[in-house]
Design a protein around this motif. Structure first.
Motif, PDB file in Angstrom:
ATOM      1  N   VAL A 311      36.680  43.439  38.072  1.00  0.00           N
ATOM      2  CA  VAL A 311      35.305  43.593  37.821  1.00  0.00           C
ATOM      3  C   VAL A 311      35.290  45.163  38.406  1.00  0.00           C
ATOM      4  CG1 VAL A 311      34.212  41.592  37.841  1.00  0.00           C
ATOM      5  CG2 VAL A 311      34.627  42.830  39.881  1.00  0.00           C
ATOM      6  N   ASP A 312      34.228  45.913  37.785  1.00  0.00           N
ATOM      7  CA  ASP A 312      33.847  47.224  38.282  1.00  0.00           C
ATOM      8  C   ASP A 312      33.004  47.024  39.418  1.00  0.00           C
ATOM      9  OD1 ASP A 312      31.319  46.858  37.489  1.00  0.00           O
ATOM     10  OD2 ASP A 312      31.516  48.606  36.026  1.00  0.00           O
ATOM     11  N   ARG A 313      32.693  48.457  40.017  1.00  0.00           N
ATOM     12  CA  ARG A 313      31.742  48.369  41.329  1.00  0.00           C
ATOM     13  C   ARG A 313      30.454  47.384  41.171  1.00  0.00           C
ATOM     14  NH1 ARG A 313      32.699  52.699  44.966  1.00  0.00           N
ATOM     15  NH2 ARG A 313      34.372  53.848  44.281  1.00  0.00           N
ATOM     16  N   SER A 314      29.907  47.442  40.062  1.00  0.00           N
ATOM     17  CA  SER A 314      28.658  46.666  39.538  1.00  0.00           C
ATOM     18  C   SER A 314      28.953  45.481  39.096  1.00  0.00           C
ATOM     19  CB  SER A 314      27.965  47.547  38.569  1.00  0.00           C
ATOM     20  OG  SER A 314      28.059  48.784  38.614  1.00  0.00           O
ATOM     21  N   ARG A 315      30.315  44.796  39.408  1.00  0.00           N
ATOM     22  CA  ARG A 315      30.596  43.597  38.948  1.00  0.00           C
ATOM     23  C   ARG A 315      30.710  43.253  37.515  1.00  0.00           C
ATOM     24  NH1 ARG A 315      30.126  38.610  42.529  1.00  0.00           N
ATOM     25  NH2 ARG A 315      30.330  37.063  41.296  1.00  0.00           N
ATOM     26  N   ARG A 316      30.618  44.313  36.667  1.00  0.00           N
ATOM     27  CA  ARG A 316      30.975  44.334  35.306  1.00  0.00           C
ATOM     28  C   ARG A 316      32.227  43.926  34.938  1.00  0.00           C
ATOM     29  NH1 ARG A 316      26.786  48.341  34.728  1.00  0.00           N
ATOM     30  NH2 ARG A 316      28.522  49.881  34.857  1.00  0.00           N
ATOM     31  N   LEU A 317      32.483  42.916  34.123  1.00  0.00           N
ATOM     32  CA  LEU A 317      33.627  42.302  33.804  1.00  0.00           C
ATOM     33  C   LEU A 317      34.529  43.596  32.983  1.00  0.00           C
ATOM     34  CD1 LEU A 317      35.539  39.826  33.665  1.00  0.00           C
ATOM     35  CD2 LEU A 317      34.526  39.311  31.580  1.00  0.00           C
ATOM     36  N   GLN A 318      35.826  43.767  33.584  1.00  0.00           N
ATOM     37  CA  GLN A 318      36.860  44.754  32.950  1.00  0.00           C
ATOM     38  C   GLN A 318      37.849  43.684  32.212  1.00  0.00           C
ATOM     39  OE1 GLN A 318      36.137  48.069  33.341  1.00  0.00           O
ATOM     40  NE2 GLN A 318      34.330  46.969  33.921  1.00  0.00           N
ATOM     41  N   GLY A 319      38.064  42.838  32.817  1.00  0.00           N
ATOM     42  CA  GLY A 319      39.234  41.942  32.161  1.00  0.00           C
ATOM     43  C   GLY A 319      39.847  41.084  33.146  1.00  0.00           C
ATOM     44  N   ILE A 320      41.140  40.729  32.864  1.00  0.00           N
ATOM     45  CA  ILE A 320      41.838  39.823  33.750  1.00  0.00           C
ATOM     46  C   ILE A 320      43.278  40.037  34.063  1.00  0.00           C
ATOM     47  CG2 ILE A 320      43.081  38.312  31.790  1.00  0.00           C
ATOM     48  CD1 ILE A 320      41.722  35.762  33.506  1.00  0.00           C
ATOM     49  N   VAL A 321      43.991  40.046  35.009  1.00  0.00           N
ATOM     50  CA  VAL A 321      45.106  40.383  35.584  1.00  0.00           C
ATOM     51  C   VAL A 321      46.012  38.935  35.722  1.00  0.00           C
ATOM     52  CG1 VAL A 321      44.741  40.961  38.012  1.00  0.00           C
ATOM     53  CG2 VAL A 321      46.732  41.923  36.423  1.00  0.00           C
ATOM     54  N   THR A 322      47.238  38.888  35.182  1.00  0.00           N
ATOM     55  CA  THR A 322      47.820  37.675  35.667  1.00  0.00           C
ATOM     56  C   THR A 322      48.922  38.023  36.883  1.00  0.00           C
ATOM     57  OG1 THR A 322      49.801  38.023  34.205  1.00  0.00           O
ATOM     58  CG2 THR A 322      47.918  37.045  33.132  1.00  0.00           C
ATOM     59  N   ILE A 323      49.104  36.784  37.493  1.00  0.00           N
ATOM     60  CA  ILE A 323      49.989  37.193  38.749  1.00  0.00           C
ATOM     61  C   ILE A 323      51.418  37.586  38.163  1.00  0.00           C
ATOM     62  CG2 ILE A 323      50.925  34.761  38.963  1.00  0.00           C
ATOM     63  CD1 ILE A 323      50.072  35.528  41.907  1.00  0.00           C
ATOM     64  N   ASP A 324      51.981  37.222  37.258  1.00  0.00           N
ATOM     65  CA  ASP A 324      53.211  37.702  36.749  1.00  0.00           C
ATOM     66  C   ASP A 324      53.341  39.053  36.527  1.00  0.00           C
ATOM     67  OD1 ASP A 324      54.115  35.108  36.762  1.00  0.00           O
ATOM     68  OD2 ASP A 324      54.127  34.836  34.811  1.00  0.00           O
ATOM     69  N   ASP A 325      52.313  39.669  35.650  1.00  0.00           N
ATOM     70  CA  ASP A 325      52.059  41.072  35.522  1.00  0.00           C
ATOM     71  C   ASP A 325      51.774  41.810  36.676  1.00  0.00           C
ATOM     72  OD1 ASP A 325      52.132  40.707  32.741  1.00  0.00           O
ATOM     73  OD2 ASP A 325      49.976  40.767  32.467  1.00  0.00           O
ATOM     74  N   ALA A 326      51.148  41.376  37.571  1.00  0.00           N
ATOM     75  CA  ALA A 326      50.831  42.033  38.912  1.00  0.00           C
ATOM     76  C   ALA A 326      52.188  42.197  39.577  1.00  0.00           C
ATOM     77  CB  ALA A 326      49.726  41.552  39.415  1.00  0.00           C
ATOM     78  N   ILE A 327      52.851  41.243  39.786  1.00  0.00           N
ATOM     79  CA  ILE A 327      54.276  41.286  40.746  1.00  0.00           C
ATOM     80  C   ILE A 327      55.145  42.266  39.960  1.00  0.00           C
ATOM     81  CG2 ILE A 327      56.262  40.089  41.387  1.00  0.00           C
ATOM     82  CD1 ILE A 327      54.180  37.738  41.725  1.00  0.00           C
ATOM     83  N   GLN A 328      55.416  42.271  38.677  1.00  0.00           N
ATOM     84  CA  GLN A 328      56.183  43.096  38.002  1.00  0.00           C
ATOM     85  C   GLN A 328      55.668  44.763  38.118  1.00  0.00           C
ATOM     86  OE1 GLN A 328      59.039  42.057  36.519  1.00  0.00           O
ATOM     87  NE2 GLN A 328      59.484  44.432  36.172  1.00  0.00           N
ATOM     88  N   GLY A 329      54.271  44.531  37.838  1.00  0.00           N
ATOM     89  CA  GLY A 329      53.549  45.944  38.022  1.00  0.00           C
ATOM     90  C   GLY A 329      53.951  46.606  39.553  1.00  0.00           C
TER      91      GLY A 329
END
Ligand SMILES: Nc1ncnc2c1ncn2[C@@H]1O[C@H](COP(=O)(O)OP(=O)(O)OP(=O)(O)O)[C@@H](O)[C@H]1O
Ligand SMILES: [Mg+2]
Length: 402
Positions: A311-329
């Motif tokens: 989410v952004d600062r105002s809790r507006r939804l931006q999307g989703i991130v997966t754990i696999d993508d995050a670790i690779q990232g």
């Protein structure tokens, strides 16, 4: 919302000496016992509840349960044998004739089951009737009547006679006529029960539409539980003159007051009553776009989940991130915003479960529930939508699917 009508210990008894049966009601004798002992019929048995300004309040029950008797107490077509009905602070059971006339002309209008139109008058003349008897000048009353004919979608039919119109159209005329006095409260006694199912459904939607535009309080009778739950903000269930339960459709389904009500609602289609907000879970893990990938991975690990909403600062939804993508990232030195996936399914709080089913089938992530400002307020696991609608019966392990 504020209380518009208070119904306080209202009983209506039919028979030669109605008041003589009141002590028996106070002692708790049943309608059946009172009939047997005294030959008096209890129409309404000690009813107490409030109606809020601007709500659609539905009275539901089987034939003979007292629905019409009760609704007719609101405009004193039936005078309660006992108890009081307080309309905006005034006990209308104690009104003078003059005041009662005013209440009927200005505050409350009624739409009947069988339309009750004047067959020898045109549609326009039917609709303007209420203003005519109040001596409103012809031009003015026709102008108001034409507006209401338009409101109910009958423009062009004003010069026809009722028998030239279909049942659904005649009922619209009944509604236009009731609206013409601009009442605060509309009483509708099984207004749609004579209509065939498709027209009936259309009229229900139109009534809700009119209600939203005009903000009337609507008291609506039906013996059809699906109709009751579709249009009612709150529903009162009656049996043998008793008001057995008053609540929102969700409250009644979630906790029926007794076996009778459970039986009554067993065929209801829950997916058309419950909304996303009723089955969503508040997100226990969230990351903000400024948090970065390490925080995202930590959040997911700590919560045992394989993806997390961003989410952004105002809790507006931006999307989703997966754990696999995050670790690779992290290995590739990418930032969180590079890895946000936007292929999520976003639903609104008020969407009915019925409408979520196809979305849940298509989505590979939990459904994100947002409010009117697009802020993330919850999520719904697909399995919740697809497996019987309550989160209670989903096992812990399934919680971690996402
Ligand atoms: N004018 C009357 N005289 C005597 N008894 C009456 C009168 N009106 C209603 N009753 C009785 O009061 C009870 C409730 O009737 P009511 O018409 O309110 O039921 P209802 O829930 O509107 O039924 P329906 O769905 O068939 O319209 C019934 O037992 C009925 O016999
Ligand atoms: Mg009735």
């Amino acid at each position: 919302m504020s209380v518009q009508i208070q119904v306080k210990n209202v009983s209506k008894i039919f028979g030669s000496k109605p008041k003589s049966a009141i002590p028996m009601i106070k002692e708790g004798l049943s309608k059946e016992e009172i009939l047997k002992n005294t030959n008096h019929t209890v129409g309404v048995y000690d009813a107490t509840f409030d109606i809020q300004k601007g709500e659609v309040f539905v009275i539901m029950g089987l034939s003979g349960s007292g629905k019409s008797t009760l609704i007719r107490c609101f405009n004193l077509l039936n005078k309660p044998t006992d108890g009081s009905i307080i309309l905006e602070g005034q006990d209308i059971t104690k009104c003078s004739r003059e005041d009662l006339k005013k209440v009927r002309q200005e505050k409350i209008a009624m739409v009947f089951q069988h339309f009750g139109l004047f067959s020898h008058r045109t549609i326009l003349a039917n609709v303007e009737y209420g203003l005519e008897i109040r001596n409103v000048p012809k031009e003015k009353r026709q102008e108001i009547a034409m507006q209401n004919i338009e409101t109910v979608g009958l423009s062009g039919y004003e010069d026809k006679y009722p028998d030239e119109l279909s049942g659904g159209m005649q009922q619209r005329v009944g509604l236009a006529r009731a609206l013409t006095n601009d009442p605060d409260i509309l009483l509708m006694d099984e207004p749609f029960s004579a209509l065939d199912p498709l027209i009936r459904r259309e009229m229900q939607l139109e009534l809700l539409d009119i209600q939203e535009r005009l903000q009337k309080t609507i008291i609506f009778i039906t013996h059809d539980v699906n109709e009751a739950f579709r249009i009612g903000d709150r529903v009162a269930v009656m049996k043998d003159g008793h008001v057995e339960q008053v609540g929102t459709p969700e409250e009644i389904i979630a906790s029926p007051a007794n076996d009778y009500i459970s039986e009554f609602i067993k065929d209801i289609d829950r997916s058309k009553v419950f909304q996303a907000s009723h089955i969503m879970t508040k997100p226990n893990a969230l990351v903000s776009i400024k948090d970065g990938l390490n925080v995202a991975v930590k959040e997911m690990r700590e919560n045992g989940i394989s993806s997390v909403f961003v989410v952004d600062r105002s809790r507006r939804l931006q999307g989703i991130v997966t754990i696999d993508d995050a670790i690779q990232g992290i290995k590739d030195n990418q930032s969180l915003s590079d890895l946000i996936r936007e292929d999520i399914t976003v639903v609104e709080e008020e969407e009915y479960i019925n409408d979520l089913i196809p979305k849940a089938l298509e989505s590979s992530f939990p459904l994100a529930v947002v409010n009117e400002n697009q802020k993330l307020v919850g999520y719904i696991l697909r399995v919740h939508v697809l497996s019987g609608l309550t989160s209670d019966d989903v096992s812990e392990s399934e919680e971690y699917v996402y």
